[in-house]
Design an enzyme around this catalytic site. Structure first.
Site, PDB file in Angstrom:
ATOM      1  N   GLU A  19     -43.789 -29.006  14.050  1.00 38.21           N
ATOM      2  CA  GLU A  19     -45.055 -28.355  14.392  1.00 38.21           C
ATOM      3  C   GLU A  19     -46.021 -28.290  13.211  1.00 38.21           C
ATOM      4  O   GLU A  19     -46.919 -27.451  13.170  1.00 38.21           O
ATOM      5  CB  GLU A  19     -44.772 -26.953  14.932  1.00 38.21           C
ATOM      6  CG  GLU A  19     -43.951 -26.971  16.211  1.00 38.21           C
ATOM      7  CD  GLU A  19     -43.605 -25.579  16.686  1.00 38.21           C
ATOM      8  OE1 GLU A  19     -44.474 -24.925  17.281  1.00 38.21           O
ATOM      9  OE2 GLU A  19     -42.458 -25.147  16.468  1.00 38.21           O
ATOM     10  N   SER A 198     -41.918 -24.211  20.313  1.00 39.67           N
ATOM     11  CA  SER A 198     -42.965 -24.766  21.160  1.00 39.67           C
ATOM     12  C   SER A 198     -42.491 -25.890  22.084  1.00 39.67           C
ATOM     13  O   SER A 198     -43.095 -26.946  22.159  1.00 39.67           O
ATOM     14  CB  SER A 198     -44.131 -25.265  20.305  1.00 39.67           C
ATOM     15  OG  SER A 198     -44.819 -24.169  19.765  1.00 39.67           O
ATOM     16  N   GLU A 229     -30.790 -21.399  33.776  1.00 37.47           N
ATOM     17  CA  GLU A 229     -31.071 -21.666  35.183  1.00 37.47           C
ATOM     18  C   GLU A 229     -32.571 -21.841  35.402  1.00 37.47           C
ATOM     19  O   GLU A 229     -33.388 -21.265  34.689  1.00 37.47           O
ATOM     20  CB  GLU A 229     -30.560 -20.521  36.052  1.00 37.47           C
ATOM     21  CG  GLU A 229     -31.329 -19.216  35.867  1.00 37.47           C
ATOM     22  CD  GLU A 229     -30.965 -18.150  36.891  1.00 37.47           C
ATOM     23  OE1 GLU A 229     -30.564 -18.494  38.002  1.00 37.47           O
ATOM     24  OE2 GLU A 229     -31.111 -16.953  36.547  1.00 37.47           O
ATOM     25  N   ASP A 312     -42.834 -14.115  26.127  1.00 35.82           N
ATOM     26  CA  ASP A 312     -42.989 -15.004  27.281  1.00 35.82           C
ATOM     27  C   ASP A 312     -42.052 -14.570  28.411  1.00 35.82           C
ATOM     28  O   ASP A 312     -40.850 -14.371  28.183  1.00 35.82           O
ATOM     29  CB  ASP A 312     -42.669 -16.440  26.891  1.00 35.82           C
ATOM     30  CG  ASP A 312     -43.593 -16.983  25.802  1.00 35.82           C
ATOM     31  OD1 ASP A 312     -44.572 -16.296  25.461  1.00 35.82           O
ATOM     32  OD2 ASP A 312     -43.333 -18.088  25.303  1.00 35.82           O
ATOM     33  N   SER A 337     -54.935 -21.146  22.003  1.00 33.30           N
ATOM     34  CA  SER A 337     -53.666 -20.407  21.993  1.00 33.30           C
ATOM     35  C   SER A 337     -53.776 -19.074  22.715  1.00 33.30           C
ATOM     36  O   SER A 337     -54.806 -18.388  22.639  1.00 33.30           O
ATOM     37  CB  SER A 337     -53.194 -20.184  20.560  1.00 33.30           C
ATOM     38  OG  SER A 337     -52.893 -21.408  19.927  1.00 33.30           O
TER      39      SER A 337
END
Length: 369
Positions: A19, A198, A229, A312, A337
């Protein structure tokens, strides 16, 4: 010592991770912000670029040169951060001589390995220089998806079913390990390197052949693989900010929603092609927005984060279950972002956000420095 009334901020960018380029773009936005109020009145910036092969170079690039990589062709001086607490700074190495530059705060605007995994944070700790973002343990924990999942299990933070396997497990007992993964998770399955940032090295697989190929791809990035899953869900994200040693400073934003341009939110989708879209707040009920926000704060504290993280989440479409995917301890700070966009929605301009993060760095563990 820095006799200037302003605090000198060492802005680290680049690095040896996959990155590197995104870090340069994120840091260029920081450089612009540090030249605007309220930052311009309080801070003096000292950029330190780290090349893809690991050279540390003090430099004075424009934001444009920092972003496009041409900073390396400018006036650069080899340098090294001293771990000696008495030095409290960076040694410039030029013409056979060394010059010490006092540093007040380190801002590692670096993504992925060696940037947000606790390694460079350990160097800052040795030097006892305040730094932006999570500490050594919080950074390392969040970088390792298997460790983070285990801690979330222990803390009661809901997330997807998962399995982890080491390179040794997969090479010695691969068929047996994969049989167990299929039995526990079913298809489709996400295959991820445990330590990578990322969405690098991630595959979504639907059969055994693809599973084996996904393992090969993940093992290029790390020696441990996480299998999760698939959940049919909205992808939403919260920005978390604050220091746990002063819980009153810890807060999370209302979540935003990612409308990915690909089948799942890829590295290119995040940083390169600009196809993905963001919606703030996410298309959820007020009750569900509050639930995600509360779980984000819980995860932030459970994983030992400080300074900032992007949290997240998945919200399952069929059941409404809120599931934590991961926490990113130094999220992207580019113009597209989510983290700065979420904080802007809370009333923080980009320069005000940078100022807030630098202030949190100074006040984390008051008196420790």
């Amino acid at each position: 010592m820095n006799t200037n009334s302003k605090l000198r901020v060492a802005l680290f960018f680049g690095g040896v991770s996959s990155e590197h380029d995104v870090s340069c773009v994120s840091a260029s936005a920081w450089l612009r912000a540090l030249g605007q109020k309220p930052c311009a009145d309080k801070y003096e910036v000292f950029p330190v670029g780290i090349t893809k092969d690991g050279r540390w170079l003090a430099c004075c690039p424009t934001p444009e040169a920092m972003a496009d990589g041409s900073w390396e062709q400018g006036d650069c001086t080899p340098c090294v951060l001293s771990p000696d607490r008495k030095d409290h700074g960076i040694w410039l190495l030029k013409d056979g001589r060394a010059e010490l530059v006092h540093i007040d705060i380190c801002a590692p605007v670096m993504h992925g390995k060696n940037g947000e995994d606790g390694t460079i944070q350990g160097l800052f700790e040795l030097a006892r220089i305040p730094y932006v973002g999570c500490g050594v343990l919080g950074s390392a924990v969040c970088m390792d998806k298997a460790v983070a999942n285990a801690l979330m299990d222990a803390a009661g933070v809901p997330h997807c079913k998962w399995v982890a396997a080491s390179r040794a497990d997969l090479e010695l007992n691969g068929p047996v390990v994969l049989d167990g993964i299929e039995a526990k998770l079913g298809y489709p399955i996400f295959v991820k390197p445990a330590n990578a940032g990322s969405s690098v090295g991630i595959s979504k697989v639907a059969d055994r052949a693809a599973l084996e190929r996904g393992v090969e791809i993940a093992l290029r990035e790390d020696d441990k693989v996480v299998f999760e899953e698939f959940v049919d869900a909205q992808e939403v994200e919260c920005a978390a900010i604050g220091n746990p040693d002063d819980p009153s400073t810890v807060s999370t934003t209302r979540p935003g929603e990612i409308l990915a341009g690909a089948e799942f939110y890829t590295y290119d989708d995040k940083y390169k092609n600009g196809v993905s879209q963001t919606v703030i707040p996410a298309h959820l009920s007020e009750e569900k927005l509050d639930e995600v926000r509360a779980e984000a704060r819980k995860a932030y504290l459970a994983l030992g984060c400080s300074g900032l993280s992007r949290c997240d989440f998945f919200v399952e479409r069929s059941t409404g279950r809120v599931l934590c995917n991961e926490l990113n301890t130094l999220p992207g700070f580019t113009s597209i972002s989510m983290y700065p966009k979420l904080m802007e929605h809370e009333g923080y301009s980009y320069p005000a956000l940078v100022d807030k993060l630098l202030t949190l760095a100074v006040h984390r563990r008051k008196g420790a420095y």
